[in-house]
Design an enzyme around this catalytic site. Structure first.
Site, PDB file in Angstrom:
ATOM      1  CG  PHE A   8      -0.226   0.438   2.500  1.00 54.56           C
ATOM      2  CD1 PHE A   8      -0.098   1.787   2.814  1.00 54.56           C
ATOM      3  CD2 PHE A   8       0.353  -0.489   3.360  1.00 54.56           C
ATOM      4  CE1 PHE A   8       0.577   2.200   3.961  1.00 54.56           C
ATOM      5  CE2 PHE A   8       1.026  -0.093   4.494  1.00 54.56           C
ATOM      6  CZ  PHE A   8       1.143   1.257   4.795  1.00 54.56           C
TER       7      PHE A   8
ATOM      8  CE  LYS B 236      -2.983  -8.442  -4.549  1.00 56.27           C
ATOM      9  NZ  LYS B 236      -3.363  -7.466  -3.477  1.00 56.27           N
TER      10      LYS B 236
ATOM     11  CD  GLU C 274       8.623  -2.838   8.167  1.00 59.91           C
ATOM     12  OE1 GLU C 274       7.921  -3.849   7.972  1.00 59.91           O
ATOM     13  OE2 GLU C 274       9.126  -2.181   7.249  1.00 59.91           O
TER      14      GLU C 274
ATOM     15  CB  CYS D  88      10.539  -0.416   2.685  1.00 61.15           C
ATOM     16  SG  CYS D  88      11.181   0.177   1.139  1.00 61.15           S
TER      17      CYS D  88
ATOM     18  CB  SER E 208       4.876  -7.525   5.557  1.00 53.81           C
ATOM     19  OG  SER E 208       3.928  -8.485   5.145  1.00 53.81           O
TER      20      SER E 208
ATOM     21  CD  GLU F 196      -5.688  -6.098   0.103  1.00 52.08           C
ATOM     22  OE1 GLU F 196      -4.658  -5.831  -0.570  1.00 52.08           O
ATOM     23  OE2 GLU F 196      -5.772  -7.104   0.845  1.00 52.08           O
TER      24      GLU F 196
HETATM   25  P1  NAD Z   1       1.553  -6.678   2.985  1.00 49.61           P
HETATM   26  O1  NAD Z   1       2.574  -7.753   3.050  1.00 49.61           O
HETATM   27  O2  NAD Z   1       0.437  -6.701   3.956  1.00 49.61           O
HETATM   28  O3  NAD Z   1       0.860  -6.682   1.528  1.00 49.61           O
HETATM   29  C1  NAD Z   1       1.619  -6.684   0.342  1.00 49.61           C
HETATM   30  C2  NAD Z   1       0.814  -7.352  -0.751  1.00 49.61           C
HETATM   31  O4  NAD Z   1       0.582  -8.714  -0.405  1.00 49.61           O
HETATM   32  C3  NAD Z   1      -0.558  -6.717  -0.985  1.00 49.61           C
HETATM   33  O5  NAD Z   1      -0.813  -6.679  -2.377  1.00 49.61           O
HETATM   34  C4  NAD Z   1      -1.499  -7.662  -0.267  1.00 49.61           C
HETATM   35  O6  NAD Z   1      -2.774  -7.714  -0.856  1.00 49.61           O
HETATM   36  C5  NAD Z   1      -0.815  -9.004  -0.400  1.00 49.61           C
HETATM   37  N1  NAD Z   1      -1.079  -9.889   0.737  1.00 49.61           N
HETATM   38  C6  NAD Z   1      -1.405  -9.534   2.006  1.00 49.61           C
HETATM   39  N2  NAD Z   1      -1.556 -10.630   2.775  1.00 49.61           N
HETATM   40  C7  NAD Z   1      -1.312 -11.692   1.986  1.00 49.61           C
HETATM   41  C8  NAD Z   1      -1.294 -13.100   2.208  1.00 49.61           C
HETATM   42  N3  NAD Z   1      -1.560 -13.624   3.407  1.00 49.61           N
HETATM   43  N4  NAD Z   1      -0.987 -13.899   1.168  1.00 49.61           N
HETATM   44  C9  NAD Z   1      -0.704 -13.385  -0.039  1.00 49.61           C
HETATM   45  N5  NAD Z   1      -0.702 -12.063  -0.308  1.00 49.61           N
HETATM   46  C10 NAD Z   1      -0.998 -11.229   0.690  1.00 49.61           C
HETATM   47  O7  NAD Z   1       2.343  -5.285   3.032  1.00 49.61           O
HETATM   48  P2  NAD Z   1       1.755  -3.809   3.158  1.00 49.61           P
HETATM   49  O8  NAD Z   1       1.228  -3.610   4.533  1.00 49.61           O
HETATM   50  O9  NAD Z   1       0.872  -3.513   2.007  1.00 49.61           O
HETATM   51  O10 NAD Z   1       3.095  -2.954   2.952  1.00 49.61           O
HETATM   52  C11 NAD Z   1       3.974  -2.630   3.995  1.00 49.61           C
HETATM   53  C12 NAD Z   1       5.159  -3.565   4.027  1.00 49.61           C
HETATM   54  O11 NAD Z   1       5.837  -3.546   2.772  1.00 49.61           O
HETATM   55  C13 NAD Z   1       6.209  -3.141   5.038  1.00 49.61           C
HETATM   56  O12 NAD Z   1       6.696  -4.290   5.692  1.00 49.61           O
HETATM   57  C14 NAD Z   1       7.296  -2.491   4.197  1.00 49.61           C
HETATM   58  O13 NAD Z   1       8.583  -2.495   4.765  1.00 49.61           O
HETATM   59  C15 NAD Z   1       7.239  -3.346   2.984  1.00 49.61           C
HETATM   60  N6  NAD Z   1       7.836  -2.670   1.844  1.00 49.61           N
HETATM   61  C16 NAD Z   1       9.034  -3.134   1.399  1.00 49.61           C
HETATM   62  C17 NAD Z   1       9.675  -2.512   0.341  1.00 49.61           C
HETATM   63  C18 NAD Z   1      10.982  -3.017  -0.175  1.00 49.61           C
HETATM   64  O14 NAD Z   1      11.346  -2.667  -1.283  1.00 49.61           O
HETATM   65  N7  NAD Z   1      11.708  -3.835   0.564  1.00 49.61           N
HETATM   66  C19 NAD Z   1       9.067  -1.406  -0.268  1.00 49.61           C
HETATM   67  C20 NAD Z   1       7.837  -0.966   0.219  1.00 49.61           C
HETATM   68  C21 NAD Z   1       7.223  -1.618   1.275  1.00 49.61           C
END
Ligand code: NAD
Length: 498
Positions: free
Chosen positions: A149, A173, A383, A281, A226, A176
């Protein structure tokens, strides 16, 4: 109520699964739209469109593919204000920060305008008697991107720009929680001349991700989110024979040496710790001043700055940062701050009770500053992804260096110093992917590549830069000899160049 569907085969299509998720305005807590969550069938429809369109696109000469991105960059610039507003309304970040999100994605699109050059390969004339040998980089076919997000413009563009420029079709994808900007980007790609079916946006949750992982026609998956999900997606993609690059969470440290300019360091910590409410991040979450005097002086500088943070909705032009993305995120961050207090860290600026008149239901958390945080505490290990900066005091440079070295995450790190020897030693020894020397958020530009180490990244190739061209293509190596060059009869030994 606005219903948000998918973008498949070059047009908007309504969701048919019957499952939806609310999209909030984080500043007010109001539901502003409902996004459809795709079923396996809807994902399969998008993939069928992609499979049908991809061969012709891959056969389109690279200069023509580049021209789509030239036009797209122009359209992004023309639509920048509207896109930023759309982004801020769903994410909560300030308009200027939203423009930064868009601009960083735009720069990846500028980078891939060089695709005719970037996708060129190697040729060896006379690798053997009358033998020429060459390698070509061919598109992998259909790729998919699953995005978080916090950068709803930049991260989709990190992925779809190089993938599509290389001749692939793409299934995006998005998160959401803020799906509108990715859909608008897909519309603009069509307006820029991209054939229908090459960029499809399928909204959804875990079910859509599982369908992507299981689909036999998707060859490569790029994930950002994450760490637990990144790790699981990587394992599942590999088990299903797909190429994957999965980027996870972070806990970025900034080391402040006794010789550093403390005003510069404090300013850097403010921007990197609290910008975008810490939902980056590459945010700095841990400040490590070296020596008691450095620590005391730094903390005294930070306290009034954190107290003076201007927190507000994106419509407030003076806001330094906005709300968190969701009620759940707000509750999680507040819970972690409570935990830090219980663990014995000193909460020297407490933003937990922050309230904004007229926005009482928004997901705001005021800036928080912890001093005397130690390695065993949860607030150090986890984090937080909120506007919380922790000060961990170190006695020596070696003690300071050991902290990020031992931490589970390895995304970004920074050192503030005037000492070139210390900076060089730090850059050489640290086991972290992106290093800043007097730069607090060392996010590489589009023509270098972005990626962390340790639990911040799973896979071999990074985002953008030349790594992205490698990720979205497969190398094929051709050894060729014309009949006039064949002199001998059957050869039964391994061919060598002895
Ligand atoms: P998230 O892991 O909750 O979601 C990321 C994606 O995975 C979304 O599209 C979501 O719909 C999907 N998703 C969520 N739960 C899932 C599941 N159980 N199975 C499969 N897919 C699933 O992350 P977020 O809250 O949207 O974003 C924040 C996180 O992203 C933080 O941990 C941040 O550090 C990380 N991030 C990392 C980078 C990087 O380049 N390393 C960059 C930006 C954000």
């Amino acid at each position: 109520m606005r219903d948000i569907g998918h973008f498949i085969g070059g047009e908007h299509v309504a969701g048919t699964s019957g499952r939806t998720s609310d999209v909030f305005n984080p500043a007010t807590g109001e539901v502003q739209a409902r996004v459809s969550l795709a079923s396996d069938t809807e994902l399969a429809q998008a993939v069928a469109n992609a499979v049908a369109a991809q061969p012709k696109w891959a056969a389109t000469n690279p200069q023509r593919r580049a021209r789509v991105f030239m036009k797209f960059v122009q359209l992004l610039n023309e639509n920048m204000d509207d896109l930023a507003e759309l982004l801020s309304r769903e994410h909560g970040k300030t308009i200027e920060d939203a423009k930064g999100d868009l601009q960083r994605g735009l720069e990846v699109c500028e980078f891939v305008i060089g695709i005719p050059h970037l996708q060129k390969s190697e040729f060896t004339e006379g690798a053997g008697p009358n033998i020429d040998m060459y390698s070509i980089r061919q598109a992998v076919g259909v790729g998919a991107g699953i995005t978080p997000f916090n950068f709803p413009a930049m991260i989709p563009m990190w992925m779809f720009a190089p993938a599509i420029a290389c001749g692939n079709a793409f299934i995006l994808k998005p998160s959401e929680r803020d799906p509108s900007v990715p859909l608008r980007l897909a519309e603009l790609m069509i307006e820029a001349g991209l054939p229908a079916g090459i960029l499809n946006v399928v909204n959804g949750d875990k079910q859509a991700v599982d369908a992507i992982l299981a689909h036999p026609d998707i060859s490569a998956i790029s994930f950002v989110g994450s760490t637990p999900i990144a790790r699981a997606v990587y394992a599942s993609a590999a088990a299903n024979g797909k190429r994957a690059q999965c980027f996870g969470g972070a806990k970025n440290h900034m080391i402040i040496m006794p010789d550093a300019d403390l005003d510069q360091a404090a300013n850097a910590l403010m921007g990197a710790g609290y910008g975008s409410a810490g939902e980056r991040c590459m945010a700095i979450a841990v400040a490590v001043p070296v020596g008691k005097e450095t620590a005391d002086r730094l903390v005294q500088k930070l306290i009034p700055m954190v107290e003076a943070l201007h927190v507000g909705p994106y419509t407030d032009e003076k806001a330094d940062m906005g709300p968190l993305v969701s009620r759940q995120a707000q509750e999680r961050v507040l819970g972690l701050i409570d935990k830090g207090v219980e663990e014995g860290a000193d909460l020297i600026v407490d933003g937990r009770d922050f309230k904004l008149q007229g926005y009482e239901n928004g997901y705001f958390v005021g800036g928080c500053l912890f001093d005397n945080v130690t390695e065993d505490m949860d607030i150090y290990k986890t984090e937080i992804f909120g506007p919380v900066l922790s000060v961990v005091r170190a006695n020596t440079y070696e003690e300071a260096l050991a902290l990020p070295m031992k931490h589970e995450y390895g995304n970004g790190v920074a050192i503030y110093t005037r000492d070139g020897d210390a900076a060089r030693d730090f850059a050489s020894r640290i086991n972290i992917g992106m290093v800043g020397i007097n730069v607090p958020i060392p996010v590489p530009l589009a023509y270098h590549s972005f990626g962390g180490w340790k639990s911040s990244s799973f896979g071999d190739l990074n985002q953008h830069g030349t790594d992205s061209i490698r990720f979205w293509t497969r190398t094929k190596t051709i050894t060729s000899r014309w009949p006039s060059g064949i002199k001998s009869g059957a050869e039964f030994v391994m061919p060598t160049m002895r």
